[in-house]
Design a protein around this motif. Sequence first.
Motif, PDB file in Angstrom:
ATOM      1  N   PRO A  52       0.834  -1.209   0.000  1.00 43.22           N
ATOM      2  CA  PRO A  52       0.000   0.000   0.000  1.00 43.22           C
ATOM      3  C   PRO A  52       0.867   1.257   0.000  1.00 43.22           C
ATOM      4  O   PRO A  52       2.022   1.219   0.421  1.00 43.22           O
ATOM      5  CB  PRO A  52      -0.813  -0.108   1.294  1.00 43.22           C
ATOM      6  CG  PRO A  52      -0.150  -1.157   2.116  1.00 43.22           C
ATOM      7  CD  PRO A  52       0.660  -2.014   1.203  1.00 43.22           C
ATOM      8  N   ILE A  53       0.334   2.328  -0.483  1.00 44.04           N
ATOM      9  CA  ILE A  53       1.107   3.570  -0.531  1.00 44.04           C
ATOM     10  C   ILE A  53       0.904   4.327   0.777  1.00 44.04           C
ATOM     11  O   ILE A  53      -0.209   4.450   1.276  1.00 44.04           O
ATOM     12  CB  ILE A  53       0.708   4.383  -1.773  1.00 44.04           C
ATOM     13  CG1 ILE A  53       1.227   3.617  -2.994  1.00 44.04           C
ATOM     14  CG2 ILE A  53       1.274   5.801  -1.713  1.00 44.04           C
ATOM     15  CD1 ILE A  53       0.804   4.124  -4.316  1.00 44.04           C
ATOM     16  N   GLU A  54       2.010   4.765   1.327  1.00 45.92           N
ATOM     17  CA  GLU A  54       1.973   5.450   2.617  1.00 45.92           C
ATOM     18  C   GLU A  54       1.759   6.932   2.357  1.00 45.92           C
ATOM     19  O   GLU A  54       2.524   7.554   1.622  1.00 45.92           O
ATOM     20  CB  GLU A  54       3.338   5.199   3.303  1.00 45.92           C
ATOM     21  CG  GLU A  54       3.401   5.491   4.759  1.00 45.92           C
ATOM     22  CD  GLU A  54       2.665   4.455   5.627  1.00 45.92           C
ATOM     23  OE1 GLU A  54       2.434   3.328   5.166  1.00 45.92           O
ATOM     24  OE2 GLU A  54       2.325   4.822   6.769  1.00 45.92           O
ATOM     25  N   ARG A  55       0.681   7.496   2.898  1.00 45.76           N
ATOM     26  CA  ARG A  55       0.449   8.933   2.732  1.00 45.76           C
ATOM     27  C   ARG A  55      -0.215   9.455   3.998  1.00 45.76           C
ATOM     28  O   ARG A  55      -1.141   8.837   4.497  1.00 45.76           O
ATOM     29  CB  ARG A  55      -0.440   9.166   1.504  1.00 45.76           C
ATOM     30  CG  ARG A  55      -0.744  10.612   1.142  1.00 45.76           C
ATOM     31  CD  ARG A  55       0.462  11.437   0.736  1.00 45.76           C
ATOM     32  NE  ARG A  55       1.321  10.795  -0.239  1.00 45.76           N
ATOM     33  CZ  ARG A  55       1.377  11.119  -1.530  1.00 45.76           C
ATOM     34  NH1 ARG A  55       0.620  12.066  -2.002  1.00 45.76           N
ATOM     35  NH2 ARG A  55       2.216  10.488  -2.335  1.00 45.76           N
ATOM     36  N   PHE A  56       0.258  10.558   4.490  1.00 46.83           N
ATOM     37  CA  PHE A  56      -0.275  11.172   5.711  1.00 46.83           C
ATOM     38  C   PHE A  56      -0.276  10.177   6.873  1.00 46.83           C
ATOM     39  O   PHE A  56      -1.146  10.232   7.743  1.00 46.83           O
ATOM     40  CB  PHE A  56      -1.711  11.681   5.514  1.00 46.83           C
ATOM     41  CG  PHE A  56      -1.953  12.457   4.253  1.00 46.83           C
ATOM     42  CD1 PHE A  56      -1.145  13.528   3.900  1.00 46.83           C
ATOM     43  CD2 PHE A  56      -3.014  12.122   3.419  1.00 46.83           C
ATOM     44  CE1 PHE A  56      -1.386  14.256   2.739  1.00 46.83           C
ATOM     45  CE2 PHE A  56      -3.258  12.841   2.263  1.00 46.83           C
ATOM     46  CZ  PHE A  56      -2.436  13.911   1.915  1.00 46.83           C
ATOM     47  N   GLY A  57       0.648   9.220   6.854  1.00 38.58           N
ATOM     48  CA  GLY A  57       0.667   8.233   7.931  1.00 38.58           C
ATOM     49  C   GLY A  57      -0.373   7.135   7.774  1.00 38.58           C
ATOM     50  O   GLY A  57      -0.553   6.319   8.676  1.00 38.58           O
ATOM     51  N   LEU A  58      -1.067   7.108   6.645  1.00 43.35           N
ATOM     52  CA  LEU A  58      -2.056   6.051   6.393  1.00 43.35           C
ATOM     53  C   LEU A  58      -1.492   5.084   5.350  1.00 43.35           C
ATOM     54  O   LEU A  58      -0.751   5.498   4.454  1.00 43.35           O
ATOM     55  CB  LEU A  58      -3.357   6.640   5.823  1.00 43.35           C
ATOM     56  CG  LEU A  58      -4.063   7.764   6.573  1.00 43.35           C
ATOM     57  CD1 LEU A  58      -5.263   8.231   5.751  1.00 43.35           C
ATOM     58  CD2 LEU A  58      -4.519   7.283   7.950  1.00 43.35           C
ATOM     59  N   ALA A  59      -1.890   3.827   5.455  1.00 38.20           N
ATOM     60  CA  ALA A  59      -1.584   2.857   4.391  1.00 38.20           C
ATOM     61  C   ALA A  59      -2.770   2.899   3.430  1.00 38.20           C
ATOM     62  O   ALA A  59      -3.900   2.621   3.820  1.00 38.20           O
ATOM     63  CB  ALA A  59      -1.434   1.467   4.984  1.00 38.20           C
ATOM     64  N   VAL A  60      -2.503   3.307   2.183  1.00 39.98           N
ATOM     65  CA  VAL A  60      -3.619   3.586   1.271  1.00 39.98           C
ATOM     66  C   VAL A  60      -3.581   2.655   0.058  1.00 39.98           C
ATOM     67  O   VAL A  60      -2.529   2.438  -0.541  1.00 39.98           O
ATOM     68  CB  VAL A  60      -3.566   5.055   0.775  1.00 39.98           C
ATOM     69  CG1 VAL A  60      -4.811   5.388  -0.043  1.00 39.98           C
ATOM     70  CG2 VAL A  60      -3.420   6.030   1.935  1.00 39.98           C
ATOM     71  N   MET A  61      -4.736   2.134  -0.303  1.00 39.77           N
ATOM     72  CA  MET A  61      -4.836   1.303  -1.503  1.00 39.77           C
ATOM     73  C   MET A  61      -6.124   1.667  -2.249  1.00 39.77           C
ATOM     74  O   MET A  61      -7.167   1.876  -1.632  1.00 39.77           O
ATOM     75  CB  MET A  61      -4.879  -0.167  -1.071  1.00 39.77           C
ATOM     76  CG  MET A  61      -4.828  -1.115  -2.229  1.00 39.77           C
ATOM     77  SD  MET A  61      -3.271  -0.932  -3.132  1.00 39.77           S
ATOM     78  CE  MET A  61      -3.826  -1.363  -4.755  1.00 39.77           C
ATOM     79  N   SER A  62      -6.002   1.762  -3.575  1.00 43.03           N
ATOM     80  CA  SER A  62      -7.176   2.100  -4.383  1.00 43.03           C
ATOM     81  C   SER A  62      -7.030   1.461  -5.752  1.00 43.03           C
ATOM     82  O   SER A  62      -5.927   1.399  -6.297  1.00 43.03           O
ATOM     83  CB  SER A  62      -7.276   3.622  -4.549  1.00 43.03           C
ATOM     84  OG  SER A  62      -8.206   3.949  -5.560  1.00 43.03           O
ATOM     85  N   ILE A  63      -8.122   0.993  -6.305  1.00 44.12           N
ATOM     86  CA  ILE A  63      -8.090   0.469  -7.663  1.00 44.12           C
ATOM     87  C   ILE A  63      -7.684   1.596  -8.620  1.00 44.12           C
ATOM     88  O   ILE A  63      -7.139   1.366  -9.688  1.00 44.12           O
ATOM     89  CB  ILE A  63      -9.463  -0.127  -8.052  1.00 44.12           C
ATOM     90  CG1 ILE A  63      -9.355  -0.996  -9.296  1.00 44.12           C
ATOM     91  CG2 ILE A  63     -10.490   0.939  -8.299  1.00 44.12           C
ATOM     92  CD1 ILE A  63      -9.219  -2.445  -8.970  1.00 44.12           C
TER      93      ILE A  63
END
Length: 377
Positions: free
Chosen positions: A189-200
């Motif tokens: 997942p991509i780390e952004r703003f301290g969140l682990a983010v995943m999106s189609i």
Amino acid sequence: MSVTQQQVLDSLGRVRSPRGVALNEANVLSDIAVNDGKVFFSINVDAQEARAWESVRAEAENAVRAIPGVTAAMIALTAERRPGSAPQQPRPPAGGVKPVSAHRHPPQPPGGSPMSRQAEIPGVAAIIAVASGKGGVGKSTTALNLALGLRDLGLKVGLLDADIYGPSVPRLTGIREKPELTEDRKMIPIERFGLAVMSIGFLVEEDTAMIWRGPMVMSAITQMLRDVVWGTLDVLVVDMPPGTGDAQLTLAQNVPLKGAVIVSTPQDLSLIDARRGLAMFTKVNVPVLGIVENMSYFQCPHCGTKSDIFGHGGARHEAERLGVPFLGEVPLHMAIRATSDAGQPVVVSEPDGPHAAIYRAIGAKVRDQLKGVIAAA
Ligand SMILES: Nc1ncnc2c1ncn2[C@@H]1O[C@H](COP(=O)(O)OP(=O)(O)O)[C@@H](O)[C@H]1O
Ligand SMILES: [Mg+2]
């Protein structure tokens, strides 16, 4: 002027199937998605007839493109083979296959049962859904800012954009890169703003048409849930596709959800949709953590004056009436819109401002309900 589904259907009435039936009556169309002048849908036909349909598909695309206001049209031809092992579905009536919405039960993966697909994600303590009865009520904005609010409470948080019909998390977070793969081909997942983010949306362009047949929706989401190395998370916030149709129901049924947050605007219509969302989660035994009233009141960016342009408070009353928690009111404010659209969500760009405080308070109510599920709560 915005394009309507009816206009699309009318234009399809002038296109004929290989058997001479008007397309809008041939019982082959999926749900039609119309988004900002872009029209997407699929034509579902019998595999044996697929070849004959190719020119019809192209004709349909041209007909839709000719509608004033349509900027893009993407129509997929999907054919389904029915092997002997397929779920017991009646043969389609002659002249067409059932539309996507009729496919209530996606086929089971080999050896899998609904229970195994409900299995927890190792390392993820709680998965919660952010849902809305309809699109455009601020579901994604709420999901992201709620995730950030939970982060501010000291939790380790992930965000999964499961709105495969209109993934907006790449825009809301400003993420442009694609996830990398581990050696065993899992996505990081991509780390952004301290969140682990995943999106189609990381994998396909935002403008690319995404045509998903019912079973594909679930498999795309299962992949994003299970073939991603989420690491250790207290909460994984899932931005659900809007609505309460079959795809949403299947999702709610198959993702091991600890709870759902429903976003509604105060308008009556939107509240009715919220009620449907509530009924949907109740049906599949997912606890509703509460309702958020978004665009609750208008707050003037210049003088701060509040005005209740949509009849503020509807969601609070509704929550009381239905006996579910009311999580908070988020005003309709330029700052929320501008920061979202610039990829700098308000909790990040104005952490000391009033809106960040609202999202943190909503986050705290959510966290309190997950006590006993997440260790950090
Ligand atoms: N509280 C709010 N105040 C102002 N604009 C908002 C608010 N919530 C959402 N928006 C804006 O409304 C639009 C739709 O929001 P979005 O979160 O994408 O909705 P959904 O995911 O339900 O389709 C976006 O442009 C967003 O910036
Ligand atoms: Mg959205």
